[in-house]
Design a protein around this motif. Sequence first.
Motif, PDB file in Angstrom:
ATOM      1  N   TYR A  21       0.831  -1.196   0.000  1.00  0.00           N
ATOM      2  CA  TYR A  21       0.000   0.000   0.000  1.00  0.00           C
ATOM      3  C   TYR A  21       0.872   1.256   0.000  1.00  0.00           C
ATOM      4  CZ  TYR A  21      -3.197   3.622   1.673  1.00  0.00           C
ATOM      5  OH  TYR A  21      -3.919   4.784   1.809  1.00  0.00           O
ATOM      6  N   ASP A  24       2.256   2.090  -3.410  1.00  0.00           N
ATOM      7  CA  ASP A  24       1.280   2.399  -4.462  1.00  0.00           C
ATOM      8  C   ASP A  24       1.182   3.911  -4.640  1.00  0.00           C
ATOM      9  OD1 ASP A  24      -0.990   2.726  -6.100  1.00  0.00           O
ATOM     10  OD2 ASP A  24      -1.928   0.919  -5.290  1.00  0.00           O
ATOM     11  N   ASN A  26      -0.932   5.556  -6.478  1.00  0.00           N
ATOM     12  CA  ASN A  26      -2.292   6.021  -6.760  1.00  0.00           C
ATOM     13  C   ASN A  26      -2.790   6.885  -5.603  1.00  0.00           C
ATOM     14  OD1 ASN A  26      -5.001   6.400  -7.330  1.00  0.00           O
ATOM     15  ND2 ASN A  26      -5.403   4.260  -7.837  1.00  0.00           N
ATOM     16  N   ASN A  28      -5.671   7.824  -4.986  1.00  0.00           N
ATOM     17  CA  ASN A  28      -7.027   7.436  -4.604  1.00  0.00           C
ATOM     18  C   ASN A  28      -7.088   6.012  -4.043  1.00  0.00           C
ATOM     19  OD1 ASN A  28      -8.237   9.911  -5.508  1.00  0.00           O
ATOM     20  ND2 ASN A  28      -7.973   9.173  -7.609  1.00  0.00           N
ATOM     21  N   LYS A  29      -5.978   5.528  -3.506  1.00  0.00           N
ATOM     22  CA  LYS A  29      -5.931   4.164  -2.987  1.00  0.00           C
ATOM     23  C   LYS A  29      -6.711   4.045  -1.678  1.00  0.00           C
ATOM     24  CE  LYS A  29      -1.370   5.245  -1.013  1.00  0.00           C
ATOM     25  NZ  LYS A  29       0.063   4.911  -1.044  1.00  0.00           N
ATOM     26  N   ASP A  31      -6.888   1.820   1.993  1.00  0.00           N
ATOM     27  CA  ASP A  31      -6.206   0.913   2.916  1.00  0.00           C
ATOM     28  C   ASP A  31      -7.248   0.272   3.830  1.00  0.00           C
ATOM     29  OD1 ASP A  31      -4.596  -0.470   4.613  1.00  0.00           O
ATOM     30  OD2 ASP A  31      -3.712   1.281   5.585  1.00  0.00           O
ATOM     31  N   ARG A 362      -7.160  -4.833  -5.864  1.00  0.00           N
ATOM     32  CA  ARG A 362      -5.841  -4.272  -5.590  1.00  0.00           C
ATOM     33  C   ARG A 362      -5.184  -3.799  -6.889  1.00  0.00           C
ATOM     34  NH1 ARG A 362      -2.031  -8.311  -2.581  1.00  0.00           N
ATOM     35  NH2 ARG A 362      -3.987  -8.450  -1.414  1.00  0.00           N
ATOM     36  N   GLU A 363      -5.216  -4.634  -7.903  1.00  0.00           N
ATOM     37  CA  GLU A 363      -4.499  -4.334  -9.146  1.00  0.00           C
ATOM     38  C   GLU A 363      -5.188  -3.253  -9.982  1.00  0.00           C
ATOM     39  OE1 GLU A 363      -4.189  -8.100 -11.065  1.00  0.00           O
ATOM     40  OE2 GLU A 363      -2.588  -8.837  -9.745  1.00  0.00           O
ATOM     41  N   HIS A 365      -7.925  -1.145  -8.851  1.00  0.00           N
ATOM     42  CA  HIS A 365      -8.535  -0.010  -8.160  1.00  0.00           C
ATOM     43  C   HIS A 365      -7.748   0.441  -6.933  1.00  0.00           C
ATOM     44  CE1 HIS A 365     -12.143  -0.629 -10.639  1.00  0.00           C
ATOM     45  NE2 HIS A 365     -12.010  -1.924 -10.386  1.00  0.00           N
ATOM     46  N   SER A 366      -6.604  -0.178  -6.674  1.00  0.00           N
ATOM     47  CA  SER A 366      -5.777   0.177  -5.515  1.00  0.00           C
ATOM     48  C   SER A 366      -6.560   0.086  -4.205  1.00  0.00           C
ATOM     49  CB  SER A 366      -5.196   1.587  -5.676  1.00  0.00           C
ATOM     50  OG  SER A 366      -4.275   1.632  -6.739  1.00  0.00           O
ATOM     51  N   VAL A 367      -7.407  -0.931  -4.102  1.00  0.00           N
ATOM     52  CA  VAL A 367      -8.135  -1.224  -2.859  1.00  0.00           C
ATOM     53  C   VAL A 367      -7.411  -2.386  -2.185  1.00  0.00           C
ATOM     54  CG1 VAL A 367     -10.300  -1.977  -1.818  1.00  0.00           C
ATOM     55  CG2 VAL A 367     -10.327  -0.435  -3.803  1.00  0.00           C
ATOM     56  N   TYR A 368      -6.858  -2.131  -1.000  1.00  0.00           N
ATOM     57  CA  TYR A 368      -6.035  -3.127  -0.324  1.00  0.00           C
ATOM     58  C   TYR A 368      -6.801  -3.745   0.844  1.00  0.00           C
ATOM     59  CZ  TYR A 368      -2.046  -1.548  -3.019  1.00  0.00           C
ATOM     60  OH  TYR A 368      -1.185  -1.247  -4.058  1.00  0.00           O
TER      61      TYR A 368
END
Length: 398
Positions: A21, A24, A26, A28-29, A31, A362-363, A365-368
């Motif tokens: 995270y 990343d 981005n 707009n990620k 966590d 994750r890949e 939308h950068s949602v971890y």
Amino acid sequence: MHFGPIERVPGDPILGLMESYAKDANPNKFDLGVGVYKDAMGLTPVLAAVKQAEQRLLDRQTSKTYVGGHGDSTFGQLLSELVLGSDSRLLRELRVGATQTPGGTGALRLCADFIKHCLPGRGIWLSDPTWPIHETIFATAGLKVGHYPYVGQDNRLNVPAMLAALEAVPKGDIVLLHACCHNPTGFDLSQADWKQVLDVVRRRDLLPLIDFAYQGFGDGLEQDAWAVRLFAEALPELLITSSCSKNFGLYRERTGALLVCASDAQKLLDVRSQLAFIARNLWSTPPDHGAAVVAEILGNPGLKSLWADEVEGMRLRIAQLRSGLLEALAPYGLSEHFAHIGVQRGMFSYTGLTSAQVQQLREKHSVYMVGSGRANVAGIDATRLDALAKAISEVCTA
């Protein structure tokens, strides 16, 4: 070469998620992985009650000498009252004692070594699923680890299967139960369910270990203690691990305790002598600062009231994030599909997302979040619920 045969072991998956995270780029990620509370600004704040308590300690403390093997006795007494209730019969009868530990994790490790050393041959039974550290702590201590069903592949709490499994647990074994805000699922037992579990535990002569890491984050400080107090009043012996990481926001201060409830005051002294011996060989004496802060807060009516209000504010914010996410999912026809998020309690949600969907989140939308689909609801940015819902809808309909 002395170190030549040493092999590398995989890193902790959640800590690895933190690193991914952080890297990343981005802006707009999301966590949703690490289990810490975040406020509306995305920060894990130092509570106002903690700040005030720390200032009082700074002004008053005259020494940094060691605390005893059981830690700060005032902390232990006040935390026991918070967990069991100030009017607890066990406190009056001197049947409960607290040993201060480095966080709730330290309490679990102390408990594991106590079982291994003082209750040889006993196995421990964990919910399936449970907090991954439960698995490794007890296995590392050399205990035989078993499992009872809790939440199945359909992402539903399965109480009948849990009860049936507990009926088959060997007499005398230890069963670990989550007091509230079950980690990782967020599904909690009802009061009727708890009474059934108590009945099995009593008939099978099992020793309950209740992990109480989130007091105040479920339904309230008093409400969340209901099951713990039920067991404490009904059984002669009980182990409780308590953590101050979440409800006091003392994550890095490593503040917790192992509470032991014994059949009488003399037996409690026997048990505590063993715990002091084991703790001496684990960490000698526990860190003081966090415990001193907790004791200052719980021992001062004004600070305790301020702290209780702050805990309630955190609890309500988490509940609002749950309902807000369901509302944001409604336009995509997914509110019913994820309705369980509103039923669950505490910081975590077993979302029901598959590992493949988690990977896509994750890949793309950068949602971890953890690969199991466990999301830290307390990490959601309330202003970006729509964006999160849109991302979830895309991976669910892909």
